[in-house]
Design a protein around this motif. Structure first.
Motif, PDB file in Angstrom:
ATOM      1  N   CYS A 357       0.824  -1.214   0.000  1.00  0.00           N
ATOM      2  CA  CYS A 357       0.000   0.000   0.000  1.00  0.00           C
ATOM      3  C   CYS A 357       0.857   1.263   0.000  1.00  0.00           C
ATOM      4  N   ASP A 358       0.204   2.400  -0.291  1.00  0.00           N
ATOM      5  CA  ASP A 358       0.847   3.698  -0.148  1.00  0.00           C
ATOM      6  C   ASP A 358       0.848   4.098   1.333  1.00  0.00           C
ATOM      7  N   ALA A 359       1.856   4.883   1.728  1.00  0.00           N
ATOM      8  CA  ALA A 359       1.863   5.488   3.060  1.00  0.00           C
ATOM      9  C   ALA A 359       1.168   6.845   2.946  1.00  0.00           C
ATOM     10  N   ASP A 360      -0.070   6.914   3.404  1.00  0.00           N
ATOM     11  CA  ASP A 360      -0.889   8.116   3.233  1.00  0.00           C
ATOM     12  C   ASP A 360      -0.716   9.085   4.399  1.00  0.00           C
ATOM     13  N   HIS A 361      -0.543  10.375   4.089  1.00  0.00           N
ATOM     14  CA  HIS A 361      -0.589  11.419   5.120  1.00  0.00           C
ATOM     15  C   HIS A 361      -2.066  11.683   5.440  1.00  0.00           C
ATOM     16  N   ILE A 362      -2.507  11.329   6.629  1.00  0.00           N
ATOM     17  CA  ILE A 362      -3.913  11.492   7.004  1.00  0.00           C
ATOM     18  C   ILE A 362      -4.311  12.954   6.884  1.00  0.00           C
ATOM     19  N   ASP A 363      -3.580  13.855   7.540  1.00  0.00           N
ATOM     20  CA  ASP A 363      -3.685  15.287   7.280  1.00  0.00           C
ATOM     21  C   ASP A 363      -2.656  15.603   6.196  1.00  0.00           C
ATOM     22  N   PRO A 364      -3.092  16.111   5.033  1.00  0.00           N
ATOM     23  CA  PRO A 364      -2.186  16.280   3.895  1.00  0.00           C
ATOM     24  C   PRO A 364      -0.917  17.054   4.254  1.00  0.00           C
ATOM     25  N   GLY A 369       0.256  18.790   7.484  1.00  0.00           N
ATOM     26  CA  GLY A 369       0.297  17.502   8.159  1.00  0.00           C
ATOM     27  C   GLY A 369       1.710  16.949   8.212  1.00  0.00           C
ATOM     28  N   PRO A 370       2.182  16.505   9.359  1.00  0.00           N
ATOM     29  CA  PRO A 370       3.572  16.044   9.486  1.00  0.00           C
ATOM     30  C   PRO A 370       3.777  14.643   8.910  1.00  0.00           C
ATOM     31  N   THR A 371       5.004  14.351   8.564  1.00  0.00           N
ATOM     32  CA  THR A 371       5.396  12.985   8.217  1.00  0.00           C
ATOM     33  C   THR A 371       5.780  12.306   9.525  1.00  0.00           C
ATOM     34  N   SER A 372       4.789  11.719  10.156  1.00  0.00           N
ATOM     35  CA  SER A 372       4.993  11.130  11.480  1.00  0.00           C
ATOM     36  C   SER A 372       4.179   9.856  11.610  1.00  0.00           C
ATOM     37  N   LEU A 379      -2.756   2.872   2.800  1.00  0.00           N
ATOM     38  CA  LEU A 379      -3.955   2.824   1.962  1.00  0.00           C
ATOM     39  C   LEU A 379      -3.578   2.237   0.608  1.00  0.00           C
ATOM     40  N   CYS A 380      -4.354   1.280   0.128  1.00  0.00           N
ATOM     41  CA  CYS A 380      -4.110   0.765  -1.211  1.00  0.00           C
ATOM     42  C   CYS A 380      -4.393   1.874  -2.221  1.00  0.00           C
ATOM     43  N   ARG A 381      -3.902   1.719  -3.438  1.00  0.00           N
ATOM     44  CA  ARG A 381      -3.980   2.804  -4.418  1.00  0.00           C
ATOM     45  C   ARG A 381      -5.427   3.237  -4.692  1.00  0.00           C
ATOM     46  N   LYS A 382      -6.354   2.282  -4.799  1.00  0.00           N
ATOM     47  CA  LYS A 382      -7.756   2.628  -5.049  1.00  0.00           C
ATOM     48  C   LYS A 382      -8.322   3.480  -3.926  1.00  0.00           C
ATOM     49  N   HIS A 383      -8.138   3.044  -2.691  1.00  0.00           N
ATOM     50  CA  HIS A 383      -8.724   3.761  -1.560  1.00  0.00           C
ATOM     51  C   HIS A 383      -7.949   5.040  -1.229  1.00  0.00           C
ATOM     52  N   HIS A 384      -6.669   5.086  -1.568  1.00  0.00           N
ATOM     53  CA  HIS A 384      -5.917   6.332  -1.460  1.00  0.00           C
ATOM     54  C   HIS A 384      -6.520   7.376  -2.403  1.00  0.00           C
ATOM     55  N   ARG A 385      -6.874   6.932  -3.597  1.00  0.00           N
ATOM     56  CA  ARG A 385      -7.500   7.836  -4.562  1.00  0.00           C
ATOM     57  C   ARG A 385      -8.857   8.319  -4.068  1.00  0.00           C
ATOM     58  N   HIS A 386      -9.643   7.437  -3.478  1.00  0.00           N
ATOM     59  CA  HIS A 386     -10.948   7.845  -2.936  1.00  0.00           C
ATOM     60  C   HIS A 386     -10.777   8.892  -1.834  1.00  0.00           C
ATOM     61  N   LYS A 387      -9.792   8.684  -0.979  1.00  0.00           N
ATOM     62  CA  LYS A 387      -9.565   9.623   0.115  1.00  0.00           C
ATOM     63  C   LYS A 387      -9.097  10.976  -0.412  1.00  0.00           C
ATOM     64  N   HIS A 389      -9.493  12.295  -3.628  1.00  0.00           N
ATOM     65  CA  HIS A 389     -10.301  12.977  -4.642  1.00  0.00           C
ATOM     66  C   HIS A 389     -11.815  12.839  -4.475  1.00  0.00           C
ATOM     67  N   ASP A 390     -12.285  11.850  -3.701  1.00  0.00           N
ATOM     68  CA  ASP A 390     -13.706  11.519  -3.752  1.00  0.00           C
ATOM     69  C   ASP A 390     -14.475  11.773  -2.466  1.00  0.00           C
ATOM     70  N   GLY A 391     -13.903  12.500  -1.530  1.00  0.00           N
ATOM     71  CA  GLY A 391     -14.675  12.924  -0.369  1.00  0.00           C
ATOM     72  C   GLY A 391     -14.635  12.021   0.838  1.00  0.00           C
ATOM     73  N   TRP A 392     -13.887  10.919   0.807  1.00  0.00           N
ATOM     74  CA  TRP A 392     -13.731  10.091   1.998  1.00  0.00           C
ATOM     75  C   TRP A 392     -12.777  10.784   2.971  1.00  0.00           C
ATOM     76  N   ARG A 393     -13.087  10.731   4.269  1.00  0.00           N
ATOM     77  CA  ARG A 393     -12.239  11.344   5.286  1.00  0.00           C
ATOM     78  C   ARG A 393     -12.046  10.368   6.447  1.00  0.00           C
ATOM     79  N   TYR A 394     -10.873  10.437   7.077  1.00  0.00           N
ATOM     80  CA  TYR A 394     -10.639   9.596   8.261  1.00  0.00           C
ATOM     81  C   TYR A 394      -9.646  10.267   9.177  1.00  0.00           C
ATOM     82  N   GLN A 395      -9.605   9.779  10.401  1.00  0.00           N
ATOM     83  CA  GLN A 395      -8.687  10.300  11.404  1.00  0.00           C
ATOM     84  C   GLN A 395      -8.402   9.207  12.430  1.00  0.00           C
ATOM     85  N   PRO A 396      -7.267   9.282  13.123  1.00  0.00           N
ATOM     86  CA  PRO A 396      -6.994   8.294  14.173  1.00  0.00           C
ATOM     87  C   PRO A 396      -8.058   8.354  15.261  1.00  0.00           C
TER      88      PRO A 396
END
Length: 431
Positions: A357-364, A369-372, A379-387, A389-396
């Motif tokens: 998977c990609d290492a996604d910055h939760i806060d861009p 957003g820090p690299t921490s 996130l796999c590439r498909k779901h990274h793209r959804h997060k 460009h497509d309005g999905w949001r998440y947080q710890p």
């Protein structure tokens, strides 16, 4: 003699209640299936959209057959995630609903009237998706009246005849495609607690005969070498030996020089040290990263003690530690930490291994957003793209809950994703 009437009445009531519940459940299934088709048609892909598809045996396939509209990929993902389906199973489900609604109108009409169950419609749609529009129409006309009683074999035969009638020139190509059904599957993602894995294959007869002779020969040599295992166990061990090029010899046979190179088995062990491990409260359970499943400690020991096995022990890595980098690129140590912490893509219901998977910055990163460790997740590439460009949001979920995440879909459906799986938190928010 006591009367049996009360018991008979109770039995009758229970039977009627069961029948009513079964009818309600079947209607609920129809409602969901119809909703899947409605959702798909309401989210037809435009010229600039990414269309949804199904990944089957490594191939990207359209949701439905020729003539059916393409559906926006992120819309498919949101619908199936809200229903708790995996990407593959959910994409098939939406595709079958779209196929039946658009290309099998007679069969669809019977479903809507309550005359067919969803499973009956889906097994027809599954076989008609590869057909041309004309062939699918022929199947619909031929099968609709009998859809409640046709068998899987009859459906396949009707589809084959319809395709040959509609596209005579396609018959040769279809036969060639059907011949390409050979496969060899090793289900590493479904490793059992005892460390075993299912293997299945479809081979050409000569290849299968050669494999059988090799397995049988090695199993017999294991017996002569003193193995007391059953034939089934010796054959299973022989398969692993065959993969490594090993040769079993009787115990009293002198060493024989050979130029054949054998491949050793390699294991990489990740050592995690925690308070539970120190106090002995952890239990005799390990985890295989390859299968993302728990294994018995004794299984790991047996693997390590097998002759010819080389073992690499990785250094202790504190998964709860917070690590930082000033750069956008994720350092190898932090990437390794989040892979071992989360195991898989952290999108709801996704099981793609974190290492791919990609290492996604939760806060861009561009927004500060820090690299921490706490701001990165796989996130796999498909779901990274959804997060992105497509309005999905998440947080710890919180600083005291590493590896737990709260997700919100574009339409307000909320999920909790952690190492135990995905939990739907509440229904969509109303506005």
């Amino acid at each position: 003699m006591p009367s049996r009437t009360p018991r008979l009445l109770r039995d009758s009531d229970a039977l009627r209640a069961a029948m009513a519940a079964r009818a309600a459940a079947e209607q609920a299934e129809r409602d969901v299936f119809v909703a899947a088709a409605d959702w798909a048609i309401a989210h037809v892909a435009g010229s600039g959209d990414v269309a949804g598809y199904v990944i089957d045996t490594g191939m990207m396939l359209p949701l439905a057959g020729p003539g059916a509209p393409e559906v926006r990929e992120h819309a498919v993902t949101e619908f199936i995630t809200a229903l708790g389906m995996t990407q593959q199973a959910g994409s098939f489900y939406v595709g079958h609903a779209l196929e039946a609604c658009v290309r099998l109108p007679r069969v669809w009409s019977r479903l809507v009237k309550g005359e067919l169950a969803v499973w009956q419609v889906r097994r027809i749609a599954e076989d008609t998706i590869p057909l041309s529009a004309e062939a699918a129409a022929l199947v619909d006309a031929r099968i609709a009246a009998y859809a409640h009683q046709v068998s899987r074999t009859q459906i396949s035969n009707i589809c084959r005849v319809a395709q040959e009638h509609a596209d005579p020139g396609d018959a040769v190509l279809r036969q060639a495609r059907e011949a390409e059904h050979r496969r060899f599957d090793v289900w590493l993602g479904q490793t059992g607690f005892d460390g075993t894995v299912d293997v299945s294959a479809i081979l050409d007869q000569p290849d299968a005969a050669d494999l059988e002779r090799a397995i049988a020969g090695l199993a017999e040599q294991l017996k002569k070498a003193g193995s007391e295992d059953s034939l089934s166990v010796r054959r299973a061990k022989a398969a692993g030996m065959l993969a490594r090029g090993e040769q079993a010899l009787p115990l009293d046979t002198a060493p024989v020089e050979t130029t054949t190179k054998t491949r050793s088995r390699h294991l990489t062990l990740y050592v995690h040290l925690s308070v539970n491990a120190v106090t002995g409260a952890l239990g005799d359970v390990a985890r295989s990263e390859a299968s993302r499943s728990p294994l018995g400690i004794d299984v790991i020991k047996a693997w390590c003690q097998t002759a010819g096995t080389s073992v690499t022990v990785r250094p202790v890595l504190d998964l709860a530690a917070e690590r930082y980098s000033d750069a956008y690129e994720v350092p190898d140590l932090i990437r390794e930490q989040i892979v071992l912490r989360d195991h898989t893509c952290v999108f709801p219901y996704c099981r793609r291994p974190a290492r791919s998977c990609d290492a996604d910055h939760i806060d861009p990163y561009e927004a500060g957003g820090p690299t921490s460790s706490s701001n990165l997740a796989p996130l796999c590439r498909k779901h990274h793209r959804h997060k992105t460009h497509d309005g999905w949001r998440y947080q710890p979920a919180g600083p005291d809950q590493p590896g737990s995440y709260l997700w919100r879909s574009p339409n307000g459906v909320r999920f909790r994703r952690d190492r135990h799986g995905t939990t739907l938190l509440d229904p969509p928010e109303t506005t």
